[in-house]
Write a protein that holds these residues in place. Structure first.
Motif, PDB file in Angstrom:
ATOM      1  N   VAL A 325       0.988  -1.086  -0.085  1.00  0.00           N
ATOM      2  CA  VAL A 325       0.097   0.021  -0.133  1.00  0.00           C
ATOM      3  C   VAL A 325       0.761   1.297  -0.076  1.00  0.00           C
ATOM      4  O   VAL A 325       0.659   2.199  -0.721  1.00  0.00           O
ATOM      5  CB  VAL A 325      -0.973  -0.094   1.297  1.00  0.00           C
ATOM      6  N   GLN A 326       2.064   1.290   0.820  1.00  0.00           N
ATOM      7  CA  GLN A 326       2.888   2.626   0.837  1.00  0.00           C
ATOM      8  C   GLN A 326       3.424   2.719  -0.369  1.00  0.00           C
ATOM      9  O   GLN A 326       3.633   3.650  -0.885  1.00  0.00           O
ATOM     10  CB  GLN A 326       3.842   2.288   2.053  1.00  0.00           C
ATOM     11  N   GLU A 327       3.878   1.643  -0.953  1.00  0.00           N
ATOM     12  CA  GLU A 327       4.676   1.688  -2.329  1.00  0.00           C
ATOM     13  C   GLU A 327       3.673   2.170  -3.308  1.00  0.00           C
ATOM     14  O   GLU A 327       4.229   2.900  -4.178  1.00  0.00           O
ATOM     15  CB  GLU A 327       5.451   0.325  -2.744  1.00  0.00           C
ATOM     16  N   HIS A 328       2.632   1.592  -3.421  1.00  0.00           N
ATOM     17  CA  HIS A 328       1.656   1.955  -4.632  1.00  0.00           C
ATOM     18  C   HIS A 328       1.142   3.242  -4.426  1.00  0.00           C
ATOM     19  O   HIS A 328       1.074   4.180  -5.542  1.00  0.00           O
ATOM     20  CB  HIS A 328       0.531   1.191  -4.815  1.00  0.00           C
ATOM     21  N   LEU A 329       1.030   4.008  -3.349  1.00  0.00           N
ATOM     22  CA  LEU A 329       0.685   5.319  -3.151  1.00  0.00           C
ATOM     23  C   LEU A 329       1.746   6.184  -3.430  1.00  0.00           C
ATOM     24  O   LEU A 329       1.871   7.500  -4.025  1.00  0.00           O
ATOM     25  CB  LEU A 329       0.331   5.361  -1.626  1.00  0.00           C
ATOM     26  N   ARG A 330       2.891   5.753  -3.215  1.00  0.00           N
ATOM     27  CA  ARG A 330       4.187   6.471  -3.416  1.00  0.00           C
ATOM     28  C   ARG A 330       4.546   6.696  -5.018  1.00  0.00           C
ATOM     29  O   ARG A 330       4.582   7.913  -5.495  1.00  0.00           O
ATOM     30  CB  ARG A 330       5.430   5.834  -3.092  1.00  0.00           C
ATOM     31  N   ARG A 331       4.197   5.634  -5.839  1.00  0.00           N
ATOM     32  CA  ARG A 331       4.173   5.770  -7.103  1.00  0.00           C
ATOM     33  C   ARG A 331       3.050   6.649  -7.642  1.00  0.00           C
ATOM     34  O   ARG A 331       3.233   7.150  -8.636  1.00  0.00           O
ATOM     35  CB  ARG A 331       3.968   4.376  -7.557  1.00  0.00           C
ATOM     36  N   LYS A 332       1.961   6.484  -7.060  1.00  0.00           N
ATOM     37  CA  LYS A 332       0.607   7.508  -7.604  1.00  0.00           C
ATOM     38  C   LYS A 332       1.086   8.776  -7.364  1.00  0.00           C
ATOM     39  O   LYS A 332       0.901   9.718  -8.166  1.00  0.00           O
ATOM     40  CB  LYS A 332      -0.573   6.957  -6.904  1.00  0.00           C
ATOM     41  N   PHE A 333       1.527   9.256  -6.055  1.00  0.00           N
ATOM     42  CA  PHE A 333       1.530  10.500  -5.682  1.00  0.00           C
ATOM     43  C   PHE A 333       3.028  11.175  -5.688  1.00  0.00           C
ATOM     44  O   PHE A 333       3.216  12.467  -5.368  1.00  0.00           O
ATOM     45  CB  PHE A 333       0.626  10.931  -4.512  1.00  0.00           C
ATOM     46  N   GLY A 334       4.062  10.460  -5.625  1.00  0.00           N
ATOM     47  CA  GLY A 334       5.215  10.747  -5.817  1.00  0.00           C
ATOM     48  C   GLY A 334       5.842  10.745  -4.137  1.00  0.00           C
ATOM     49  O   GLY A 334       6.994  11.161  -4.233  1.00  0.00           O
ATOM     50  N   GLU A 335       5.146  10.721  -3.321  1.00  0.00           N
ATOM     51  CA  GLU A 335       5.397  10.742  -1.970  1.00  0.00           C
ATOM     52  C   GLU A 335       4.538   9.968  -0.972  1.00  0.00           C
ATOM     53  O   GLU A 335       3.243   9.737  -1.293  1.00  0.00           O
ATOM     54  CB  GLU A 335       5.674  12.162  -1.338  1.00  0.00           C
ATOM     55  N   VAL A 336       4.823   9.399   0.180  1.00  0.00           N
ATOM     56  CA  VAL A 336       3.986   8.905   0.957  1.00  0.00           C
ATOM     57  C   VAL A 336       4.818   9.105   2.329  1.00  0.00           C
ATOM     58  O   VAL A 336       5.910   9.156   2.774  1.00  0.00           O
ATOM     59  CB  VAL A 336       3.819   7.156   0.747  1.00  0.00           C
ATOM     60  N   TYR A 337       3.762   9.041   3.514  1.00  0.00           N
ATOM     61  CA  TYR A 337       4.003   9.508   4.892  1.00  0.00           C
ATOM     62  C   TYR A 337       3.490   8.453   5.761  1.00  0.00           C
ATOM     63  O   TYR A 337       2.380   7.822   5.147  1.00  0.00           O
ATOM     64  CB  TYR A 337       3.829  10.975   5.373  1.00  0.00           C
ATOM     65  N   TYR A 338       3.515   8.511   6.988  1.00  0.00           N
ATOM     66  CA  TYR A 338       2.792   7.727   8.093  1.00  0.00           C
ATOM     67  C   TYR A 338       2.382   8.714   9.308  1.00  0.00           C
ATOM     68  O   TYR A 338       3.122   9.772   9.285  1.00  0.00           O
ATOM     69  CB  TYR A 338       3.688   6.364   8.326  1.00  0.00           C
ATOM     70  N   TYR A 339       1.578   8.315  10.097  1.00  0.00           N
ATOM     71  CA  TYR A 339       1.317   9.069  11.213  1.00  0.00           C
ATOM     72  C   TYR A 339       1.091   8.160  12.512  1.00  0.00           C
ATOM     73  O   TYR A 339       0.552   7.080  12.377  1.00  0.00           O
ATOM     74  CB  TYR A 339      -0.039   9.972  11.139  1.00  0.00           C
ATOM     75  N   ARG A 340       1.563   8.619  13.674  1.00  0.00           N
ATOM     76  CA  ARG A 340       1.229   8.001  14.633  1.00  0.00           C
ATOM     77  C   ARG A 340       1.165   8.685  16.007  1.00  0.00           C
ATOM     78  O   ARG A 340       1.938   9.444  16.618  1.00  0.00           O
ATOM     79  CB  ARG A 340       2.497   6.816  15.012  1.00  0.00           C
ATOM     80  N   ASN A 341      -0.083   8.292  16.677  1.00  0.00           N
ATOM     81  CA  ASN A 341      -0.381   9.041  17.873  1.00  0.00           C
ATOM     82  C   ASN A 341      -1.289   8.254  18.692  1.00  0.00           C
ATOM     83  O   ASN A 341      -0.812   7.096  19.181  1.00  0.00           O
ATOM     84  CB  ASN A 341      -0.823  10.428  17.481  1.00  0.00           C
ATOM     85  N   SER A 342      -2.544   8.614  18.965  1.00  0.00           N
ATOM     86  CA  SER A 342      -3.402   7.766  19.636  1.00  0.00           C
ATOM     87  C   SER A 342      -3.922   6.594  18.850  1.00  0.00           C
ATOM     88  O   SER A 342      -4.342   5.547  19.247  1.00  0.00           O
ATOM     89  CB  SER A 342      -4.548   8.532  20.097  1.00  0.00           C
ATOM     90  N   HIS A 343      -3.777   6.798  17.259  1.00  0.00           N
ATOM     91  CA  HIS A 343      -3.944   5.761  16.279  1.00  0.00           C
ATOM     92  C   HIS A 343      -2.939   5.952  15.548  1.00  0.00           C
ATOM     93  O   HIS A 343      -2.051   6.942  15.324  1.00  0.00           O
ATOM     94  CB  HIS A 343      -5.287   6.029  15.775  1.00  0.00           C
ATOM     95  N   GLU A 344      -2.731   4.735  14.717  1.00  0.00           N
ATOM     96  CA  GLU A 344      -1.682   4.823  13.533  1.00  0.00           C
ATOM     97  C   GLU A 344      -2.310   4.876  12.300  1.00  0.00           C
ATOM     98  O   GLU A 344      -3.182   4.290  11.860  1.00  0.00           O
ATOM     99  CB  GLU A 344      -0.899   3.573  13.854  1.00  0.00           C
ATOM    100  N   VAL A 345      -1.677   5.604  11.382  1.00  0.00           N
ATOM    101  CA  VAL A 345      -2.147   5.653  10.005  1.00  0.00           C
ATOM    102  C   VAL A 345      -0.868   5.251   9.273  1.00  0.00           C
ATOM    103  O   VAL A 345       0.126   5.817   8.954  1.00  0.00           O
ATOM    104  CB  VAL A 345      -2.513   7.124   9.471  1.00  0.00           C
ATOM    105  N   ASP A 346      -0.958   4.135   8.653  1.00  0.00           N
ATOM    106  CA  ASP A 346       0.342   3.513   7.890  1.00  0.00           C
ATOM    107  C   ASP A 346       0.832   4.258   6.791  1.00  0.00           C
ATOM    108  O   ASP A 346       2.029   4.435   6.386  1.00  0.00           O
ATOM    109  CB  ASP A 346       0.012   2.084   7.415  1.00  0.00           C
ATOM    110  N   ALA A 347      -0.142   4.998   5.907  1.00  0.00           N
ATOM    111  CA  ALA A 347       0.047   5.493   4.635  1.00  0.00           C
ATOM    112  C   ALA A 347      -0.654   6.824   4.533  1.00  0.00           C
ATOM    113  O   ALA A 347      -1.900   6.708   4.504  1.00  0.00           O
ATOM    114  CB  ALA A 347      -0.008   4.740   3.529  1.00  0.00           C
ATOM    115  N   ILE A 348      -0.095   8.124   4.264  1.00  0.00           N
ATOM    116  CA  ILE A 348      -0.768   9.126   3.808  1.00  0.00           C
ATOM    117  C   ILE A 348      -0.145   9.758   2.732  1.00  0.00           C
ATOM    118  O   ILE A 348       1.048   9.995   2.544  1.00  0.00           O
ATOM    119  CB  ILE A 348      -0.604  10.221   5.110  1.00  0.00           C
ATOM    120  N   ALA A 349      -1.079   9.945   1.668  1.00  0.00           N
ATOM    121  CA  ALA A 349      -0.477  10.414   0.334  1.00  0.00           C
ATOM    122  C   ALA A 349      -1.682  11.151  -0.287  1.00  0.00           C
ATOM    123  O   ALA A 349      -2.817  10.423  -0.607  1.00  0.00           O
ATOM    124  CB  ALA A 349       0.178   9.372  -0.516  1.00  0.00           C
TER     125      ALA A 349
END
Length: 384
Positions: A325-349
């Protein structure tokens, strides 16, 4: 060597064309359309070995031969037989003599695996600065990132209309298209199981590549860059032990007894070899925090299998889902990030937020976070 590598000059077929036409699974790579074919252009094509860069270039050559007035206007050279920039300069000067003799105003020049040549950039920069290539389209390929050692920057203002294209193993969408024209969820599950085994490597799917060969290629490139293959293996093993958790260079260094600087150097080496991708932390304030722990992902299922074989480590299916999921989002948008606090988000793009669960959905997430169960992953990847 020049004559052997350009059989179309003598109205003879290229061996790669014949091999391609006999393949069970084949397609025209979409990345070819990303190259500039307008003089003057200096294109860079980068990607891991055996991903199809050479075959793609050969297919483009076959198309160009239908457009050019003379077959001598298309020149290909595999640089793995050249030692240094002097040898490369000699090869290019020999071709330019042919070009002048044939009274050709412009040409398409392809230099394959040029990053294997020591100081390759010096030969090209010299000819560009002298105006010898001003009417030509030059395309160079490399399995080692051409940005390594700041070589990329040496061509600032010297690339004309040229572009940089990254060639990676097939996405799931393109892979699925090898089997079916339309999307069917039940078929997608079957194809996805195969994709987890073969990755996006057409050569592996066609039986012309073994997973252990990927390890051999990687070790050869690491040695060529004067790095230790033993240390590289230890670091990769430590990475797999901790995946998919976020990591710091300090934690990686401590795991194998090296300095954080050395850990960072080897992570960047794997990244330059298109094996690994760094996924940085994106804060709730929308800012990227490069000093925080980052996720380190392997970019293709077959690459992951090869690294598991090399290090003797197992890789959970859930980890592969997240990486894909992270790799495919990076290919689509040219960048990918993650977030972690009270909940985790593996991929943001691209405004998309995804959390990947290998089983069914559990826990509560904000409404703007899409939670994917394992069965949802194939359709999501196909949609990108």
């Amino acid at each position: 060597m020049i004559e052997l590598q350009n059989p179309w000059w003598f109205d003879e077929p290229d061996r790669d064309w014949e091999l391609f036409d006999k393949l069970t699974y084949r397609l025209r790579p979409g990345w070819l359309d990303g190259l500039s074919l307008r003089p003057f252009s200096l294109n860079f094509v980068v990607g891991p070995r055996r991903v199809g860069k050479t075959l793609g270039i050969k297919l483009l050559i076959r198309e160009l031969l239908e457009r050019v007035k003379s077959p001598y206007g298309v020149f290909y050279f595999s640089c793995d037989v050249v030692e240094d920039y002097n040898g490369l300069l000699e090869v290019l000067n020999e071709y330019l003599k042919v070009k002048r003799r044939k009274k050709l105003g412009s040409a398409f020049i392809f230099l394959d695996e040029v990053s294997l040549v020591r100081d390759w950039w010096r030969a090209l920069k010299f000819l560009i600065d002298r105006g010898e290539l001003r009417n030509d389209v030059v395309t160079v390929t490399g399995s080692i990132s051409l940005t390594l050692g700041r070589h990329f920057e040496t061509f600032g203002g010297r690339r004309g209309s040229g572009r940089t294209v990254e060639v990676m193993p097939l996405s799931f969408h393109d892979y699925y298209g090898l089997f079916y024209d339309d999307f069917f969820p039940s078929k997608a599950e079957e194809v996805f199981e195969n994709y987890l085994e073969t990755g996006g490597y057409l050569a592996y799917l066609n039986g012309t590549l073994k997973v252990e060969e990927l390890v051999g290629f990687l070790k050869a490139d690491i040695r060529a860059l004067d790095r230790s293959t033993d240390l590289a293996r230890e670091l990769m093993g430590a990475l797999l032990d901790k995946a998919p958790s976020p990591l710091s260079f300090n934690s990686l260094a401590k795991a194998i007894g090296i300095s954080p600087h050395t850990a960072r150097d080897y992570v960047e080496l794997f990244e330059a070899l298109h094996v690994l991708l760094q996924v940085p932390y994106l804060g709730g304030d929308g800012k990227v925090y490069p000093r925080k722990e980052r996720k380190l992902i392997l970019r293709d299922p077959l690459i992951a299998r090869a690294m598991g074989l090399w290090t003797g480590k197992g890789i959970d299916r859930a980890v592969l889902y997240e990486w894909l999921v992270q790799e495919h989002l990076r290919r689509k948008f040219g960048e990918v990030y993650y977030y972690r606090n009270s909940h985790e988000v593996d991929a943001i793009a691209g405004g998309i937020k995804v959390e990947v669960k290998s089983g069914e959905r559990r826990g509560r997430y904000p409404r703007d976070v899409r939670v994917l169960a394992g069965k949802d992953v194939p359709a999501f990847l196909y949609s990108l």
